[in-house]
Scaffold this motif. Structure first.
Motif, PDB file in Angstrom:
ATOM      1  N   ARG A  81       2.737   5.025  -4.777  1.00 39.04           N
ATOM      2  CA  ARG A  81       3.987   4.547  -5.407  1.00 39.04           C
ATOM      3  C   ARG A  81       4.816   3.745  -4.418  1.00 39.04           C
ATOM      4  O   ARG A  81       5.388   2.713  -4.763  1.00 39.04           O
ATOM      5  N   PHE A  82       4.893   4.224  -3.169  1.00 41.17           N
ATOM      6  CA  PHE A  82       5.689   3.510  -2.169  1.00 41.17           C
ATOM      7  C   PHE A  82       5.078   2.142  -1.877  1.00 41.17           C
ATOM      8  O   PHE A  82       5.787   1.139  -1.822  1.00 41.17           O
ATOM      9  N   PHE A  83       3.763   2.079  -1.699  1.00 33.42           N
ATOM     10  CA  PHE A  83       3.111   0.784  -1.471  1.00 33.42           C
ATOM     11  C   PHE A  83       3.337  -0.149  -2.648  1.00 33.42           C
ATOM     12  O   PHE A  83       3.593  -1.335  -2.460  1.00 33.42           O
ATOM     13  N   GLU A  84       3.226   0.372  -3.865  1.00 32.99           N
ATOM     14  CA  GLU A  84       3.462  -0.464  -5.042  1.00 32.99           C
ATOM     15  C   GLU A  84       4.884  -0.995  -5.064  1.00 32.99           C
ATOM     16  O   GLU A  84       5.127  -2.130  -5.483  1.00 32.99           O
ATOM     17  N   SER A  85       5.853  -0.213  -4.580  1.00 29.02           N
ATOM     18  CA  SER A  85       7.240  -0.677  -4.541  1.00 29.02           C
ATOM     19  C   SER A  85       7.433  -1.767  -3.486  1.00 29.02           C
ATOM     20  O   SER A  85       8.415  -2.512  -3.540  1.00 29.02           O
ATOM     21  N   CYS A  86       6.507  -1.873  -2.547  1.00 27.88           N
ATOM     22  CA  CYS A  86       6.585  -2.892  -1.497  1.00 27.88           C
ATOM     23  C   CYS A  86       5.954  -4.220  -1.914  1.00 27.88           C
ATOM     24  O   CYS A  86       6.168  -5.240  -1.251  1.00 27.88           O
ATOM     25  N   LEU A  87       5.186  -4.218  -2.997  1.00 24.23           N
ATOM     26  CA  LEU A  87       4.511  -5.449  -3.438  1.00 24.23           C
ATOM     27  C   LEU A  87       5.508  -6.578  -3.654  1.00 24.23           C
ATOM     28  O   LEU A  87       6.537  -6.398  -4.297  1.00 24.23           O
ATOM     29  N   GLY A  88       5.201  -7.732  -3.090  1.00 28.52           N
ATOM     30  CA  GLY A  88       6.040  -8.910  -3.257  1.00 28.52           C
ATOM     31  C   GLY A  88       7.233  -8.955  -2.322  1.00 28.52           C
ATOM     32  O   GLY A  88       7.938  -9.964  -2.276  1.00 28.52           O
ATOM     33  N   LYS A  89       7.470  -7.903  -1.577  1.00 29.02           N
ATOM     34  CA  LYS A  89       8.613  -7.865  -0.660  1.00 29.02           C
ATOM     35  C   LYS A  89       8.189  -8.288   0.739  1.00 29.02           C
ATOM     36  O   LYS A  89       7.021  -8.198   1.107  1.00 29.02           O
ATOM     37  N   GLU A  90       9.164  -8.735   1.510  1.00 34.88           N
ATOM     38  CA  GLU A  90       8.923  -9.214   2.869  1.00 34.88           C
ATOM     39  C   GLU A  90       9.427  -8.195   3.881  1.00 34.88           C
ATOM     40  O   GLU A  90      10.506  -7.632   3.708  1.00 34.88           O
ATOM     41  N   PHE A  91       8.625  -8.013   4.936  1.00 37.61           N
ATOM     42  CA  PHE A  91       8.976  -7.076   5.991  1.00 37.61           C
ATOM     43  C   PHE A  91       8.640  -7.691   7.346  1.00 37.61           C
ATOM     44  O   PHE A  91       7.712  -8.482   7.466  1.00 37.61           O
ATOM     45  N   GLN A  92       9.378  -7.286   8.351  1.00 34.61           N
ATOM     46  CA  GLN A  92       9.137  -7.782   9.708  1.00 34.61           C
ATOM     47  C   GLN A  92       8.045  -6.950  10.374  1.00 34.61           C
ATOM     48  O   GLN A  92       8.013  -5.722  10.244  1.00 34.61           O
ATOM     49  N   ILE A  93       7.165  -7.640  11.087  1.00 34.17           N
ATOM     50  CA  ILE A  93       6.099  -6.965  11.833  1.00 34.17           C
ATOM     51  C   ILE A  93       6.709  -6.290  13.054  1.00 34.17           C
ATOM     52  O   ILE A  93       7.410  -6.923  13.841  1.00 34.17           O
ATOM     53  N   ARG A  94       6.417  -5.003  13.210  1.00 36.09           N
ATOM     54  CA  ARG A  94       6.926  -4.238  14.354  1.00 36.09           C
ATOM     55  C   ARG A  94       5.878  -4.070  15.445  1.00 36.09           C
ATOM     56  O   ARG A  94       6.199  -4.063  16.620  1.00 36.09           O
ATOM     57  N   SER A  95       4.618  -3.886  15.032  1.00 37.02           N
ATOM     58  CA  SER A  95       3.558  -3.677  16.025  1.00 37.02           C
ATOM     59  C   SER A  95       2.207  -3.777  15.337  1.00 37.02           C
ATOM     60  O   SER A  95       2.119  -4.010  14.134  1.00 37.02           O
TER      61      SER A  95
END
Length: 90
Positions: free
Chosen positions: A32-46
């Motif tokens: 569910r959490f991964f599905e909520s991330c679909l289409g969203k942008e995030f900064q690479i940390r490592s």
């Protein structure tokens, strides 16, 4: 596959297929959490030793959780590099 670097932004474009095959409550919550991330942008940390990308994402589902940061790891093929738009020259 793009050569990603720490600090760049990645859009999650696909949920890893193996998450759909996992069973149990924790696996369902992760899916569910991964599905909520679909289409969203995030900064690479490592990156890890296997080349997976670490992204930090806030769980927006509950205001009480909004201050918590969640780390997700994805293989590079499940994300795409977000290239910043440049303003047109006048």
């Amino acid at each position: 596959m793009a050569n990603y670097q720490v600090g760049e932004r990645v859009r999650v474009v696909l949920v890893p297929p193996y998450l759909h095959e996992a069973t149990g409550d924790a696996a369902a919550e992760t899916l569910r959490f991964f599905e909520s991330c679909l289409g969203k942008e995030f900064q690479i940390r490592s990156f890890d030793a296997h080349g997976q990308i670490e992204l930090w994402a806030n769980d927006d589902g509950d205001p009480a959780d909004s201050v918590m940061e969640h780390s997700i790891w994805i293989e590079p093929e499940y994300g795409e590099l977000v290239v910043p738009q440049r303003a047109p020259l006048a």
